[in-house]
Design a protein around this motif. Structure first.
Motif, PDB file in Angstrom:
ATOM      1  N   GLY A   2       0.812  -1.200   0.000  1.00 44.26           N
ATOM      2  CA  GLY A   2       0.000   0.000   0.000  1.00 44.26           C
ATOM      3  C   GLY A   2       0.847   1.252   0.000  1.00 44.26           C
ATOM      4  N   SER A   4       0.142   5.390   0.653  1.00 43.76           N
ATOM      5  CA  SER A   4      -0.801   6.420   1.058  1.00 43.76           C
ATOM      6  C   SER A   4       0.003   7.704   1.203  1.00 43.76           C
ATOM      7  N   ASP A  80      -9.063   5.060  -1.740  1.00 48.61           N
ATOM      8  CA  ASP A  80      -9.788   5.731  -0.661  1.00 48.61           C
ATOM      9  C   ASP A  80     -11.160   6.233  -1.108  1.00 48.61           C
ATOM     10  N   SER A 106      -3.393   2.219  -3.554  1.00 46.89           N
ATOM     11  CA  SER A 106      -2.833   3.557  -3.408  1.00 46.89           C
ATOM     12  C   SER A 106      -3.923   4.585  -3.178  1.00 46.89           C
ATOM     13  N   GLU A 112      -4.776   5.386   4.345  1.00 48.69           N
ATOM     14  CA  GLU A 112      -4.121   4.728   5.481  1.00 48.69           C
ATOM     15  C   GLU A 112      -4.897   4.978   6.773  1.00 48.69           C
ATOM     16  N   LYS A 113      -5.343   6.218   6.987  1.00 46.36           N
ATOM     17  CA  LYS A 113      -6.117   6.541   8.191  1.00 46.36           C
ATOM     18  C   LYS A 113      -7.407   5.734   8.246  1.00 46.36           C
ATOM     19  N   LYS A 116      -6.591   2.030   9.075  1.00 47.07           N
ATOM     20  CA  LYS A 116      -6.201   1.886  10.485  1.00 47.07           C
ATOM     21  C   LYS A 116      -7.384   2.139  11.424  1.00 47.07           C
ATOM     22  N   TYR A 130      -5.640  -4.639   5.708  1.00 43.15           N
ATOM     23  CA  TYR A 130      -4.390  -4.150   6.298  1.00 43.15           C
ATOM     24  C   TYR A 130      -3.343  -5.264   6.355  1.00 43.15           C
ATOM     25  N   ARG A 136       1.402  -2.193   6.763  1.00 42.18           N
ATOM     26  CA  ARG A 136       2.042  -0.874   6.660  1.00 42.18           C
ATOM     27  C   ARG A 136       1.804  -0.292   5.271  1.00 42.18           C
ATOM     28  N   PHE A 137       1.979   0.995   5.195  1.00 41.00           N
ATOM     29  CA  PHE A 137       1.920   1.715   3.927  1.00 41.00           C
ATOM     30  C   PHE A 137       3.297   2.317   3.677  1.00 41.00           C
ATOM     31  N   GLU A 139       5.975   4.916   2.639  1.00 45.10           N
ATOM     32  CA  GLU A 139       6.065   6.373   2.595  1.00 45.10           C
ATOM     33  C   GLU A 139       6.931   6.784   1.420  1.00 45.10           C
TER      34      GLU A 139
END
Length: 188
Positions: A2, A4, A80, A106, A112-113, A116, A130, A136-137, A139
């Motif tokens: 992922g 984000s 999203d 993506s 991501e929020k 989670k 998840y 994890r996403f 960075e």
């Protein structure tokens, strides 16, 4: 996996380039108005397949097609924007194609929020999603001066002072870089 990250970082353009240059890469850019059937139709259309039938038919056609490809990669951009039910499709795709197909989910930081928050609230499907992106996403790095310089030069802007001005004014947003280049060229 992922990703984000902020809007304007160049994610979508990069994914489109990957899909247009590498074999067996399926790219889809999600829309906020999509219901599950619209999403399923877009998936099969991205594969070059017919988009008729029930949602179940479309999903099965998509999975069957991916099963026939050599090392496919599915890029689901702006995930999203999907409703929960459509996001759940990914769990089925992953389960049916594990070890055969790669997936890149993506979106902007809200993705991501949302994932989670869904995990924390024990909402159906969120823990599974998840887990499937490795908990994890990734960075991304901020847009650098070097990035802006390369974009400027690729678009015919060579003057170092102009490149510095564009880099200073873009706030790390690649869309803004494009607009500033266009404005510079129009003024020239």
């Amino acid at each position: 996996f992922g990703i984000s990250y902020d809007a304007g970082a160049g994610k979508s353009q990069t994914y489109k380039l990957i899909a247009s240059t590498l074999p067996n890469v399926i790219y889809i850019e999600c829309k906020t108005f999509w219901k599950s059937k619209s999403y399923a139709k877009a998936l099969v259309t991205a594969c070059g397949l017919d988009d008729f039938g029930t949602t179940e038919d479309l999903v099965e056609r998509f999975i069957d097609h991916l099963s026939s490809l050599d090392k496919p990669l599915v890029i689901i951009d702006q995930m999203d924007k999907l409703k929960d039910g459509s996001m759940d499709f990914f769990i089925d795709f992953y389960n049916d194609l594990v070890g055969h197909c790669g997936f890149l989910l993506s979106g902007v930081p809200a993705l991501e929020k949302r994932i989670k928050r869904g995990v924390a609230m024990e909402k159906k499907g969120y823990r599974e999603i998840y887990s499937r992106v490795g908990l994890r996403f990734i960075e991304l790095e901020n847009t650098s001066y070097s990035d802006v310089e390369k974009i400027c030069k690729a678009n015919g802007v060579e003057d170092p002072a102009t490149i510095r001005a564009i880099s200073k004014d873009c706030d790390g947003d690649v869309r803004r870089v494009r607009r500033l280049i266009f404005s510079h060229k129009r003024a020239s």
